[in-house]
Write a protein that holds these residues in place. Sequence first.
Motif, PDB file in Angstrom:
ATOM      1  N   LEU A   1      35.374  38.555  34.481  1.00 26.18           N
ATOM      2  CA  LEU A   1      35.441  37.252  35.149  1.00 26.18           C
ATOM      3  C   LEU A   1      35.468  37.499  36.645  1.00 26.18           C
ATOM      4  O   LEU A   1      36.001  38.513  37.107  1.00 26.18           O
ATOM      5  CB  LEU A   1      36.707  36.482  34.752  1.00 26.18           C
ATOM      6  CG  LEU A   1      36.819  35.993  33.310  1.00 26.18           C
ATOM      7  CD1 LEU A   1      38.184  35.362  33.079  1.00 26.18           C
ATOM      8  CD2 LEU A   1      35.711  35.000  32.978  1.00 26.18           C
TER       9      LEU A   1
ATOM     10  N   GLU B   1      36.384  31.988  41.123  1.00 28.14           N
ATOM     11  CA  GLU B   1      37.337  30.949  40.738  1.00 28.14           C
ATOM     12  C   GLU B   1      37.695  31.002  39.246  1.00 28.14           C
ATOM     13  O   GLU B   1      38.732  30.486  38.844  1.00 28.14           O
ATOM     14  CB  GLU B   1      36.830  29.563  41.118  1.00 28.14           C
ATOM     15  CG  GLU B   1      35.589  29.134  40.382  1.00 28.14           C
ATOM     16  CD  GLU B   1      35.067  27.778  40.844  1.00 28.14           C
ATOM     17  OE1 GLU B   1      34.632  27.009  39.971  1.00 28.14           O
ATOM     18  OE2 GLU B   1      35.099  27.508  42.057  1.00 28.14           O
ATOM     19  N   ASP B   2      36.866  31.661  38.432  1.00 28.76           N
ATOM     20  CA  ASP B   2      37.192  31.797  37.009  1.00 28.76           C
ATOM     21  C   ASP B   2      38.469  32.607  36.784  1.00 28.76           C
ATOM     22  O   ASP B   2      39.120  32.479  35.758  1.00 28.76           O
ATOM     23  CB  ASP B   2      36.046  32.454  36.240  1.00 28.76           C
ATOM     24  CG  ASP B   2      34.827  31.557  36.138  1.00 28.76           C
ATOM     25  OD1 ASP B   2      34.977  30.321  36.316  1.00 28.76           O
ATOM     26  OD2 ASP B   2      33.726  32.078  35.894  1.00 28.76           O
ATOM     27  N   LEU B   3      38.831  33.454  37.756  1.00 31.60           N
ATOM     28  CA  LEU B   3      40.047  34.251  37.650  1.00 31.60           C
ATOM     29  C   LEU B   3      41.316  33.410  37.814  1.00 31.60           C
ATOM     30  O   LEU B   3      42.380  33.810  37.360  1.00 31.60           O
ATOM     31  CB  LEU B   3      40.051  35.365  38.700  1.00 31.60           C
ATOM     32  CG  LEU B   3      39.051  36.492  38.475  1.00 31.60           C
ATOM     33  CD1 LEU B   3      39.015  37.403  39.695  1.00 31.60           C
ATOM     34  CD2 LEU B   3      39.386  37.280  37.229  1.00 31.60           C
ATOM     35  N   GLY B   4      41.198  32.257  38.484  1.00 29.23           N
ATOM     36  CA  GLY B   4      42.380  31.432  38.729  1.00 29.23           C
ATOM     37  C   GLY B   4      43.211  31.993  39.867  1.00 29.23           C
ATOM     38  O   GLY B   4      42.894  33.024  40.444  1.00 29.23           O
ATOM     39  N   GLN B   5      44.301  31.337  40.176  1.00 28.24           N
ATOM     40  CA  GLN B   5      45.088  31.732  41.343  1.00 28.24           C
ATOM     41  C   GLN B   5      46.028  32.903  41.069  1.00 28.24           C
ATOM     42  O   GLN B   5      46.501  33.537  42.003  1.00 28.24           O
ATOM     43  CB  GLN B   5      45.878  30.544  41.896  1.00 28.24           C
ATOM     44  CG  GLN B   5      47.075  30.124  41.058  1.00 28.24           C
ATOM     45  CD  GLN B   5      47.795  28.941  41.653  1.00 28.24           C
ATOM     46  OE1 GLN B   5      47.324  27.819  41.554  1.00 28.24           O
ATOM     47  NE2 GLN B   5      48.924  29.206  42.273  1.00 28.24           N
ATOM     48  N   HIS B   6      46.308  33.215  39.816  1.00 38.72           N
ATOM     49  CA  HIS B   6      47.271  34.273  39.511  1.00 38.72           C
ATOM     50  C   HIS B   6      46.635  35.576  39.017  1.00 38.72           C
ATOM     51  O   HIS B   6      47.339  36.562  38.826  1.00 38.72           O
ATOM     52  CB  HIS B   6      48.288  33.788  38.477  1.00 38.72           C
ATOM     53  CG  HIS B   6      49.105  32.642  38.974  1.00 38.72           C
ATOM     54  ND1 HIS B   6      50.024  32.771  39.977  1.00 38.72           N
ATOM     55  CD2 HIS B   6      49.112  31.333  38.632  1.00 38.72           C
ATOM     56  CE1 HIS B   6      50.578  31.597  40.220  1.00 38.72           C
ATOM     57  NE2 HIS B   6      50.032  30.705  39.419  1.00 38.72           N
ATOM     58  N   CYS B   7      45.343  35.582  38.815  1.00 37.60           N
ATOM     59  CA  CYS B   7      44.658  36.783  38.329  1.00 37.60           C
ATOM     60  C   CYS B   7      43.772  37.347  39.438  1.00 37.60           C
ATOM     61  O   CYS B   7      42.935  36.644  39.987  1.00 37.60           O
ATOM     62  CB  CYS B   7      43.810  36.451  37.104  1.00 37.60           C
ATOM     63  SG  CYS B   7      43.057  37.893  36.339  1.00 37.60           S
ATOM     64  N   ARG B   8      43.983  38.624  39.780  1.00 47.84           N
ATOM     65  CA  ARG B   8      43.168  39.264  40.810  1.00 47.84           C
ATOM     66  C   ARG B   8      41.994  40.020  40.202  1.00 47.84           C
ATOM     67  O   ARG B   8      40.933  40.129  40.814  1.00 47.84           O
ATOM     68  CB  ARG B   8      44.006  40.215  41.661  1.00 47.84           C
ATOM     69  CG  ARG B   8      43.207  40.821  42.806  1.00 47.84           C
ATOM     70  CD  ARG B   8      44.055  41.499  43.840  1.00 47.84           C
ATOM     71  NE  ARG B   8      44.594  42.763  43.453  1.00 47.84           N
ATOM     72  CZ  ARG B   8      43.958  43.931  43.531  1.00 47.84           C
ATOM     73  NH1 ARG B   8      42.714  43.991  43.957  1.00 47.84           N
ATOM     74  NH2 ARG B   8      44.551  45.044  43.163  1.00 47.84           N
TER      75      ARG B   8
ATOM     76  N   LEU C   1      47.575  40.902  37.577  1.00 52.16           N
ATOM     77  CA  LEU C   1      48.143  39.578  37.767  1.00 52.16           C
ATOM     78  C   LEU C   1      49.011  39.550  39.023  1.00 52.16           C
ATOM     79  O   LEU C   1      49.844  40.438  39.226  1.00 52.16           O
ATOM     80  CB  LEU C   1      48.999  39.180  36.545  1.00 52.16           C
ATOM     81  CG  LEU C   1      48.239  39.066  35.229  1.00 52.16           C
ATOM     82  CD1 LEU C   1      49.215  38.798  34.086  1.00 52.16           C
ATOM     83  CD2 LEU C   1      47.187  37.970  35.310  1.00 52.16           C
TER      84      LEU C   1
END
Length: 114
Positions: free
Chosen positions: A28, A31-38, A112
């Motif tokens: 991924l 933006e598919d990672l979201g705010q908590h996944c690096r 994360l």
Amino acid sequence: MTRAGEREIVKAEHANGGAGYILKEALLTGEDLGQHCRMFSRVTIPAGCELGYHEHHGETETYYILSGSGMYDDNGKAVPVEAGDVTFCKDGDGHGLKNTGTEDLSFVALILKL
């Protein structure tokens, strides 16, 4: 959704000071990672190569070993790993991974943010 064969595979020489190279395939991105996944990636370490020791601050990293075998550096302690094993590097700790086998060592890496 992403499909095998459509994702970019990046070759990183001497990753974190390690010998040889690794191949990193982002499962991924953006933006598919979201705010908590690096990072959510498949990493492959060829025989004789390694991902050098490094520390995590403000985040954690988990490895799920898919294939192969190697030696995991768990904050300075050497631990053998093989397919099916899961490692966890907590915030403030460090780790690395060396392929000590004869086939590729492949794993899913998840970083994360805290």
